[in-house]
Scaffold this motif. Structure first.
Motif, PDB file in Angstrom:
ATOM      1  N   LEU A 125      -3.790   6.869  -3.650  1.00  0.00           N
ATOM      2  CA  LEU A 125      -3.628   5.647  -2.867  1.00  0.00           C
ATOM      3  C   LEU A 125      -3.526   4.498  -3.861  1.00  0.00           C
ATOM      4  O   LEU A 125      -4.433   4.275  -4.670  1.00  0.00           O
ATOM      5  CB  LEU A 125      -4.810   5.434  -1.920  1.00  0.00           C
ATOM      6  CG  LEU A 125      -4.859   4.083  -1.196  1.00  0.00           C
ATOM      7  CD1 LEU A 125      -3.613   3.892  -0.329  1.00  0.00           C
ATOM      8  CD2 LEU A 125      -6.130   3.971  -0.360  1.00  0.00           C
TER       9      LEU A 125
ATOM     10  N   GLY B 247       4.021   4.272   3.004  1.00  0.00           N
ATOM     11  CA  GLY B 247       3.408   2.972   2.706  1.00  0.00           C
ATOM     12  C   GLY B 247       3.799   1.890   3.667  1.00  0.00           C
ATOM     13  O   GLY B 247       4.657   2.059   4.538  1.00  0.00           O
ATOM     14  N   ASP B 248       3.133   0.764   3.481  1.00  0.00           N
ATOM     15  CA  ASP B 248       3.480  -0.458   4.189  1.00  0.00           C
ATOM     16  C   ASP B 248       4.387  -1.243   3.280  1.00  0.00           C
ATOM     17  O   ASP B 248       3.952  -1.728   2.215  1.00  0.00           O
ATOM     18  CB  ASP B 248       2.224  -1.276   4.494  1.00  0.00           C
ATOM     19  CG  ASP B 248       1.235  -0.492   5.343  1.00  0.00           C
ATOM     20  OD1 ASP B 248       1.682   0.206   6.264  1.00  0.00           O
ATOM     21  OD2 ASP B 248       0.024  -0.582   5.077  1.00  0.00           O
TER      22      ASP B 248
ATOM     23  N   GLN C 233      -0.775  -3.133 -10.415  1.00  0.00           N
ATOM     24  CA  GLN C 233      -1.129  -2.122  -9.427  1.00  0.00           C
ATOM     25  C   GLN C 233      -2.579  -1.664  -9.592  1.00  0.00           C
ATOM     26  O   GLN C 233      -3.105  -1.578 -10.705  1.00  0.00           O
ATOM     27  CB  GLN C 233      -0.180  -0.930  -9.471  1.00  0.00           C
ATOM     28  CG  GLN C 233      -0.249  -0.050 -10.689  1.00  0.00           C
ATOM     29  CD  GLN C 233       0.748   1.102 -10.637  1.00  0.00           C
ATOM     30  OE1 GLN C 233       1.875   0.980 -10.154  1.00  0.00           O
ATOM     31  NE2 GLN C 233       0.333   2.250 -11.134  1.00  0.00           N
ATOM     32  N   ASP C 234      -3.212  -1.385  -8.449  1.00  0.00           N
ATOM     33  CA  ASP C 234      -4.571  -0.850  -8.403  1.00  0.00           C
ATOM     34  C   ASP C 234      -4.517   0.587  -7.914  1.00  0.00           C
ATOM     35  O   ASP C 234      -3.783   0.897  -6.967  1.00  0.00           O
ATOM     36  CB  ASP C 234      -5.456  -1.652  -7.435  1.00  0.00           C
ATOM     37  CG  ASP C 234      -5.711  -3.066  -7.911  1.00  0.00           C
ATOM     38  OD1 ASP C 234      -5.748  -3.279  -9.134  1.00  0.00           O
ATOM     39  OD2 ASP C 234      -5.867  -3.959  -7.062  1.00  0.00           O
TER      40      ASP C 234
ATOM     41  N   ARG D 287       0.851  -1.191   0.000  1.00  0.00           N
ATOM     42  CA  ARG D 287       0.000   0.000   0.000  1.00  0.00           C
ATOM     43  C   ARG D 287       0.887   1.240   0.000  1.00  0.00           C
ATOM     44  O   ARG D 287       1.823   1.347   0.790  1.00  0.00           O
ATOM     45  CB  ARG D 287      -0.886  -0.002   1.246  1.00  0.00           C
ATOM     46  CG  ARG D 287      -1.698   1.291   1.440  1.00  0.00           C
ATOM     47  CD  ARG D 287      -2.316   1.303   2.821  1.00  0.00           C
ATOM     48  NE  ARG D 287      -2.895   2.595   3.128  1.00  0.00           N
ATOM     49  CZ  ARG D 287      -4.205   2.853   3.174  1.00  0.00           C
ATOM     50  NH1 ARG D 287      -5.065   1.881   2.946  1.00  0.00           N
ATOM     51  NH2 ARG D 287      -4.652   4.065   3.461  1.00  0.00           N
TER      52      ARG D 287
ATOM     53  N   ILE E  30      -2.237   0.317  -4.581  1.00  0.00           N
ATOM     54  CA  ILE E  30      -1.858  -1.000  -4.087  1.00  0.00           C
ATOM     55  C   ILE E  30      -1.056  -1.694  -5.185  1.00  0.00           C
ATOM     56  O   ILE E  30      -1.542  -1.855  -6.312  1.00  0.00           O
ATOM     57  CB  ILE E  30      -3.085  -1.868  -3.726  1.00  0.00           C
ATOM     58  CG1 ILE E  30      -3.996  -1.134  -2.741  1.00  0.00           C
ATOM     59  CG2 ILE E  30      -2.629  -3.210  -3.164  1.00  0.00           C
ATOM     60  CD1 ILE E  30      -3.381  -0.852  -1.407  1.00  0.00           C
ATOM     61  N   THR E  31       0.190  -2.082  -4.867  1.00  0.00           N
ATOM     62  CA  THR E  31       1.015  -2.792  -5.845  1.00  0.00           C
ATOM     63  C   THR E  31       1.163  -4.256  -5.448  1.00  0.00           C
ATOM     64  O   THR E  31       1.016  -4.611  -4.281  1.00  0.00           O
ATOM     65  CB  THR E  31       2.407  -2.155  -5.967  1.00  0.00           C
ATOM     66  OG1 THR E  31       3.088  -2.254  -4.706  1.00  0.00           O
ATOM     67  CG2 THR E  31       2.318  -0.703  -6.364  1.00  0.00           C
ATOM     68  N   ARG E  32       1.469  -5.079  -6.441  1.00  0.00           N
ATOM     69  CA  ARG E  32       1.614  -6.513  -6.208  1.00  0.00           C
ATOM     70  C   ARG E  32       2.983  -6.988  -6.657  1.00  0.00           C
ATOM     71  O   ARG E  32       3.579  -6.406  -7.578  1.00  0.00           O
ATOM     72  CB  ARG E  32       0.519  -7.275  -6.965  1.00  0.00           C
ATOM     73  CG  ARG E  32      -0.861  -7.120  -6.371  1.00  0.00           C
ATOM     74  CD  ARG E  32      -1.898  -7.879  -7.182  1.00  0.00           C
ATOM     75  NE  ARG E  32      -2.223  -7.160  -8.406  1.00  0.00           N
ATOM     76  CZ  ARG E  32      -3.152  -6.206  -8.477  1.00  0.00           C
ATOM     77  NH1 ARG E  32      -3.815  -5.834  -7.398  1.00  0.00           N
ATOM     78  NH2 ARG E  32      -3.413  -5.616  -9.619  1.00  0.00           N
TER      79      ARG E  32
ATOM     80  N   GLU F  17       7.419  -4.115  -6.367  1.00  0.00           N
ATOM     81  CA  GLU F  17       6.325  -3.553  -5.583  1.00  0.00           C
ATOM     82  C   GLU F  17       6.571  -2.117  -5.147  1.00  0.00           C
ATOM     83  O   GLU F  17       5.624  -1.351  -4.941  1.00  0.00           O
ATOM     84  CB  GLU F  17       6.086  -4.409  -4.342  1.00  0.00           C
ATOM     85  CG  GLU F  17       5.343  -5.700  -4.585  1.00  0.00           C
ATOM     86  CD  GLU F  17       5.066  -6.433  -3.293  1.00  0.00           C
ATOM     87  OE1 GLU F  17       4.028  -6.151  -2.657  1.00  0.00           O
ATOM     88  OE2 GLU F  17       5.889  -7.282  -2.901  1.00  0.00           O
TER      89      GLU F  17
ATOM     90  N   ASP G 236       0.678   5.540  -0.093  1.00  0.00           N
ATOM     91  CA  ASP G 236      -0.024   6.824  -0.074  1.00  0.00           C
ATOM     92  C   ASP G 236       0.931   7.872  -0.627  1.00  0.00           C
ATOM     93  O   ASP G 236       2.032   8.063  -0.087  1.00  0.00           O
ATOM     94  CB  ASP G 236      -0.433   7.191   1.348  1.00  0.00           C
ATOM     95  CG  ASP G 236      -1.543   6.306   1.871  1.00  0.00           C
ATOM     96  OD1 ASP G 236      -2.700   6.548   1.496  1.00  0.00           O
ATOM     97  OD2 ASP G 236      -1.248   5.361   2.636  1.00  0.00           O
TER      98      ASP G 236
ATOM     99  N   ARG H  50      -6.633   3.042  -5.942  1.00  0.00           N
ATOM    100  CA  ARG H  50      -7.814   3.077  -5.078  1.00  0.00           C
ATOM    101  C   ARG H  50      -8.443   4.469  -5.011  1.00  0.00           C
ATOM    102  O   ARG H  50      -9.655   4.595  -4.865  1.00  0.00           O
ATOM    103  CB  ARG H  50      -7.435   2.593  -3.672  1.00  0.00           C
ATOM    104  CG  ARG H  50      -6.962   1.142  -3.643  1.00  0.00           C
ATOM    105  CD  ARG H  50      -8.078   0.183  -4.023  1.00  0.00           C
ATOM    106  NE  ARG H  50      -7.636  -1.190  -4.111  1.00  0.00           N
ATOM    107  CZ  ARG H  50      -7.565  -2.032  -3.083  1.00  0.00           C
ATOM    108  NH1 ARG H  50      -7.917  -1.602  -1.869  1.00  0.00           N
ATOM    109  NH2 ARG H  50      -7.162  -3.266  -3.255  1.00  0.00           N
TER     110      ARG H  50
END
Length: 281
Positions: free
Chosen positions: A80, A274-275, A34-35, A2, A82-84, A236, A4, A37
């Protein structure tokens, strides 16, 4: 992972400017890796018009028109994402590119910032043999350029040519990327310029602004990112905004204005929180 993202671009003028037209490419792309959000764009002064469209390469562009007089123009983007994680590279012979080159001509020929030249020879890169592994070659090239170049903010500017960078070998991620593009295209490897962000956690180079890296078309695996600035695959921690032939195709903010009393001063601030992805055991 995640992420930001907060990206602030601020122009200051000596005298009031008006009719400011800006083209903003700051919205991260949506893809298999990646999404997006959320995305929010705030402009001060309040724009009289904001419109959007997608460019030739698929990037979302916001067109911002500020009509009222102003001495400060502030453009703030928040996202925001989200990457994979990506799968590991597979062994692919260099000769496998023969069947794909006709489909991606635009990423093989010269472009305004990556002109034709003997770039492999200039940067001391040998041409791979048809039977050699393309994936391994790209990993080795990424490492070679990382060691060969010196990261030095201020040594170059957005207008520095590839020829100028080749003389001094000192610059930033944009220069590293243009050099890698020149080498790949000369060798017949389809390659494109990527603009985005980097979650660093203080351990990588280029996280204090928009970052740049290269995507190469590897048969059977699609477009794979390589980051010579940090000697790594784009994974990521790399958040992609968009791609093009070279920097001008994906410049984050550009525009024109009337008045202002001369050239505007520019300040850019980028923060990526991010995390971080979990460590692989």
């Amino acid at each position: 992972m995640r992420a930001d993202i907060r990206h602030i671009t601020e122009y200051r003028y000596a005298e009031p400017a008006w009719d400011s037209f800006n083209e903003v490419r700051l919205s991260p792309e949506v893809s298999a890796r990646q999404d997006l959000r959320s995305f929010h764009l705030a402009v001060r002064p309040e724009p009289s018009l904001v419109s959007t469209h997608r460019d030739y390469f698929g990037s979302l562009i916001h067109h911002v028109h500020v009509h009222e007089p102003h001495q400060v123009l502030r453009i703030e983007a928040q996202a925001l994402v989200i990457t994979r994680p990506l799968p590991g590279l597979e062994t692919v012979p260099f000769s496998a590119l023969d069947e794909l080159r006709g489909e991606v001509t635009e990423f093989l020929v010269s472009s305004p910032r990556v002109p034709s030249g003997r770039w492999p020879e200039v940067f001391g890169v040998r041409a791979p043999q048809p039977h050699e592994d393309l994936s391994a070659f790209m990993v080795a090239l990424t490492t070679q350029l990382h060691r060969q170049f010196t990261y030095h903010p201020g040594a170059t500017s957005v207008s520095t040519t590839l020829e100028q960078f080749a003389r001094d070998l000192r610059g930033v991620c944009q220069d590293y990327t243009h050099a890698m593009l020149g080498i790949c295209r000369t060798l017949g490897i389809p390659a494109r310029y990527v603009s985005g962000y980097l979650y660093s956690g203080g351990e990588m180079i280029g996280a204090d602004a928009t970052h740049a890296w290269v995507e190469v078309l590897i048969p059977g695996q699609g477009w794979v990112g390589f980051d010579p600035t940090n000697d790594m695959l784009a994974g990521e921690k790399h958040i992609k905004i968009g791609h093009g032939r070279d920097y001008p195709d994906v410049s984050p903010v550009r525009g024109t204005y009337y008045g202002g009393g001369g050239e505007a001063s520019l300040n850019v601030e980028v923060r990526v929180y991010g995390d971080p992805p979990a460590r692989q055991e």
